[in-house]
Design a protein around this motif. Structure first.
Motif, short mmCIF file in Angstrom:
data_model
loop_
_atom_site.label_atom_id
_atom_site.label_comp_id
_atom_site.label_asym_id
_atom_site.label_seq_id
_atom_site.Cartn_x
_atom_site.Cartn_y
_atom_site.Cartn_z
N ALA A 13 8.64 11.10 -18.42
CA ALA A 13 9.17 10.29 -17.32
C ALA A 13 10.56 9.78 -17.67
O ALA A 13 10.79 9.27 -18.77
CB ALA A 13 8.24 9.12 -17.02
N GLU A 14 11.48 9.91 -16.70
CA GLU A 14 12.83 9.40 -16.87
C GLU A 14 12.89 7.99 -16.30
O GLU A 14 12.59 7.78 -15.12
CB GLU A 14 13.83 10.32 -16.16
CG GLU A 14 13.90 11.71 -16.78
CD GLU A 14 14.82 12.65 -16.02
OE1 GLU A 14 15.06 12.37 -14.83
OE2 GLU A 14 15.28 13.64 -16.61
N ALA A 50 10.36 15.25 -6.63
CA ALA A 50 9.63 14.40 -7.57
C ALA A 50 8.24 14.97 -7.85
O ALA A 50 7.66 15.70 -7.03
CB ALA A 50 9.54 12.98 -7.03
N LEU A 51 7.68 14.62 -9.00
CA LEU A 51 6.40 15.15 -9.46
C LEU A 51 5.34 14.06 -9.40
O LEU A 51 5.63 12.87 -9.53
CB LEU A 51 6.52 15.65 -10.90
CG LEU A 51 7.64 16.66 -11.19
CD1 LEU A 51 7.70 16.95 -12.68
CD2 LEU A 51 7.43 17.94 -10.39
N ARG A 52 4.09 14.47 -9.23
CA ARG A 52 2.96 13.55 -9.29
C ARG A 52 1.90 14.14 -10.22
O ARG A 52 1.05 14.92 -9.82
CB ARG A 52 2.36 13.28 -7.91
CG ARG A 52 1.25 12.22 -7.94
CD ARG A 52 0.79 11.80 -6.56
NE ARG A 52 1.86 11.19 -5.78
CZ ARG A 52 1.71 10.63 -4.59
NH1 ARG A 52 0.49 10.59 -4.05
NH2 ARG A 52 2.73 10.12 -3.95
N PRO A 53 1.92 13.75 -11.48
CA PRO A 53 0.94 14.28 -12.44
C PRO A 53 -0.47 13.80 -12.11
O PRO A 53 -0.67 12.86 -11.35
CB PRO A 53 1.42 13.72 -13.78
CG PRO A 53 2.80 13.21 -13.54
CD PRO A 53 2.87 12.83 -12.09
N GLY A 96 0.79 -1.23 0.00
CA GLY A 96 0.00 0.00 0.00
C GLY A 96 0.82 1.27 0.00
O GLY A 96 0.25 2.36 0.11
N ARG A 97 2.13 1.18 -0.13
CA ARG A 97 2.99 2.36 -0.08
C ARG A 97 3.72 2.56 -1.40
O ARG A 97 4.15 1.58 -2.03
CB ARG A 97 4.01 2.26 1.05
CG ARG A 97 3.39 2.26 2.44
CD ARG A 97 4.47 2.25 3.51
NE ARG A 97 3.91 2.30 4.86
CZ ARG A 97 4.64 2.34 5.97
NH1 ARG A 97 5.97 2.32 5.89
NH2 ARG A 97 4.05 2.40 7.15
N CYS A 98 3.87 3.81 -1.77
CA CYS A 98 4.61 4.12 -2.99
C CYS A 98 6.10 3.94 -2.76
O CYS A 98 6.62 4.25 -1.68
CB CYS A 98 4.36 5.57 -3.42
SG CYS A 98 2.72 5.88 -4.09
N PRO A 99 6.83 3.45 -3.74
CA PRO A 99 8.29 3.40 -3.61
C PRO A 99 8.88 4.80 -3.61
O PRO A 99 8.32 5.73 -4.19
CB PRO A 99 8.72 2.59 -4.84
CG PRO A 99 7.62 2.78 -5.82
CD PRO A 99 6.36 2.90 -5.01
N GLN A 100 10.02 4.96 -2.96
CA GLN A 100 10.67 6.26 -2.89
C GLN A 100 11.19 6.66 -4.27
O GLN A 100 11.88 5.89 -4.92
CB GLN A 100 11.84 6.21 -1.89
CG GLN A 100 12.54 7.54 -1.69
CD GLN A 100 11.66 8.55 -0.97
OE1 GLN A 100 10.86 8.18 -0.12
NE2 GLN A 100 11.81 9.81 -1.33
N ALA A 101 10.83 7.86 -4.69
CA ALA A 101 11.33 8.35 -5.98
C ALA A 101 12.83 8.58 -5.90
O ALA A 101 13.36 8.97 -4.86
CB ALA A 101 10.61 9.64 -6.37
N LEU A 127 7.10 10.58 -9.59
CA LEU A 127 8.04 10.13 -10.62
C LEU A 127 9.05 11.24 -10.90
O LEU A 127 8.86 12.39 -10.54
CB LEU A 127 7.31 9.71 -11.90
CG LEU A 127 6.35 10.69 -12.58
CD1 LEU A 127 7.07 11.74 -13.40
CD2 LEU A 127 5.38 9.93 -13.49
N CYS A 128 10.14 10.87 -11.54
CA CYS A 128 11.19 11.80 -11.92
C CYS A 128 11.03 12.17 -13.38
O CYS A 128 10.82 11.29 -14.22
CB CYS A 128 12.57 11.17 -11.69
SG CYS A 128 12.87 10.65 -9.99
N GLY A 129 11.14 13.45 -13.68
CA GLY A 129 10.98 13.90 -15.05
C GLY A 129 10.46 15.30 -15.11
O GLY A 129 10.90 16.19 -14.37
N ALA A 130 9.49 15.53 -15.98
CA ALA A 130 8.92 16.86 -16.17
C ALA A 130 7.47 16.72 -16.62
O ALA A 130 7.06 15.69 -17.15
CB ALA A 130 9.72 17.66 -17.19
N VAL A 131 6.69 17.79 -16.38
CA VAL A 131 5.29 17.85 -16.79
C VAL A 131 5.08 19.15 -17.53
O VAL A 131 5.42 20.22 -17.01
CB VAL A 131 4.33 17.75 -15.59
CG1 VAL A 131 2.88 17.92 -16.04
CG2 VAL A 131 4.50 16.42 -14.86
#
Length: 452
Positions: free
Chosen positions: A312-313, A242-245, A232-237, A252-256
């Protein structure tokens, strides 16, 4: 070759059409090892058990020899041509081990809301979907394999599950009337269960700028199903900031990039432009792109929706998503009017966590070593010249050695022996009753030198 051509055409339509076809992946076939408790199909001569309290439909494609067969109270075994069961002595095959029965796993473990269980063919290279859109959207066509058995849980029933059409057991349902009759039949009850409501309606997405998926209300259940294997837990980015679209369950790592569009904007044409013009370049290899229409923040009143481009990277290198995002903004500045884009903004995550922490640790170690080296360079010459000496803690102090000097502020006896300071010329005379002693004697200068 004709079949291969039709398959490739279906993949292209699946990745580049607004009404995608979502295909259900898992099944309850007898010959699938993942459906059994030991992750292997029953061995010859072994005992087979199905859950007695579960409804299920199981497709059997081959012939099997078993020593025992425990069937469910309500279910069916669908035998393909040439399939069947025969009786064999227990443990007659060397792979049967200790003779423990092979137990069919819980058929109710598959949830409609689990993004792992759906696919849109093999999406075009470089494309992906945010988590909420991996589950069928309201404009999607849902396909269950006609050559396999399956069972699907429809969720908690918080809201109806609505799609454009549903294909199962060789039939395609486009109206609620026909679907309700099927779900109430024995074949429907063996394959669909739970309090959730399944609904279909021929809602085509006629807007060239795309349509919102419509899974925002179901996203809590989508994320719960997605993260269940992870506790039930998200993995550490792996990056800072980090961004959450929108539609994504975890950071996640990257850009929006967010695009404000006009009536001339075409979602499919812009997605193809990103893939063909940018993503194929060598400097953007390893990036994944998701392009979709999402609801806009209520605080922004210019439009109800906007286009979300998620970059997303997926590799250890960082910065590629930010460079691509800035390239997309420059493209909008140059060609935005022709593309039907009115404005664009971007957000970018920071450097990878491992890179920053390693650099900080290396810098701290280097600074400590440099400071220690400087101390040694200064202390060693003084020690050799006799101007600096040190002794061990247990070394006795020589008799008669000076113990330092007295500070009259802290030593009352020493302050009584000191003469009062003479006031400076021109300065007002202090009252005789004053007891202030805000001075000290510097032992580096003798009394005679002070008088001189």
């Amino acid at each position: 070759m004709a079949a291969l051509g039709r398959f490739l055409l279906w993949l292209q339509l699946c990745a580049l059409t607004q009404a995608a076809s979502k295909l259900w992946v898992p099944n309850t076939d007898f010959e699938v090892a993942a459906n059994w408790s030991q992750n292997r199909t029953p061995c010859e001569g072994g005992a087979v058990e199905f859950p007695a309290d579960k409804m299920l439909s199981v497709l059997v494609r081959e012939g099997h020899a078993v020593s025992g067969l425990l069937l469910p109270l309500d279910g069916e075994l669908v035998l393909a041509s040439g399939a069947g069961f025969g009786i064999s002595d227990a443990g007659s095959h060397r792979d049967c081990g200790a003779g423990d029965p092979a137990v069919f796993r819980d058929p109710d473990r598959f949830s409609w809301y689990d993004p792992h269980l759906w696919r849109c063919g093999d999406e075009a290279p470089g494309l992906f979907s945010v988590d909420a859109e991996r589950v069928p959207c309201r404009h999607d066509d849902v396909v269950f394999p006609s050559s396999a058995s399956f069972r699907v849980g429809l969720g908690p029933g918080a809201g109806p599950v609505r799609v454009r059409s549903l294909s199962a057991l060789g039939r395609t349902f486009t109206s609620d009337e026909d679907l309700v009759v099927f779900l109430a039949s024995r074949a429907g009850r063996l394959r669909f269960h739970g309090p959730g409501v399944l609904s279909v309606g021929p809602e085509d997405c006629a807007d060239p700028s795309g349509c919102v998926c419509g899974n925002a209300e179901a996203q809590p259940w989508i994320c719960a199903a997605l993260l269940q294997p992870l506790g039930g837990r998200c993995p550490q980015a792996a990056c800072h900031g980090a961004l959450r679209p929108q539609g994504q369950c975890c950071d996640l790592c990257g850009a929006v990039v967010l695009l404000t569009h006009g009536p001339a904007f075409d979602l499919e044409r812009y997605r193809a432009r990103v893939l063909d013009t940018f993503l194929g370049l060598p400097q953007y290899q390893g990036l994944q792109v998701a392009v979709s229409k999402v609801p806009r923040s209520p605080r922004l009143r210019e439009a109800d929706t906007e286009i979300q481009v998620v970059l997303a990277e997926t590799g250890p290198e960082t910065g590629g998503a930010g460079r691509l995002a800035r390239a997309l903004l420059a493209d909008v500045a140059e060609h935005g009017e022709a593309l039907g884009i009115l404005a664009a903004t971007m957000r970018e995550s920071g450097a990878h966590v491992g890179v920053g922490s390693a650099a900080g640790l290396a810098g701290g170690v280097a600074a400590s070593l440099l400071l220690a080296l400087l101390v040694l360079l200064v202390a060693l010459p003084l020690h050799r010249a006799g101007r600096l000496r040190w002794r061990r803690r247990d070394e006795a102090v020589p008799a008669g050695a000076p113990l330092g000097f007295h500070n009259p502020v802290f030593d009352g006896a020493a302050s009584k022996e000191l003469p009062r300071p003479r006031p400076l010329s021109g300065a007002p005379k202090a009252p005789t009753g004053s007891t202030s002693h805000s001075y000290f004697v510097n032992p580096l200068f003798s009394g005679a030198e002070a008088e001189a």
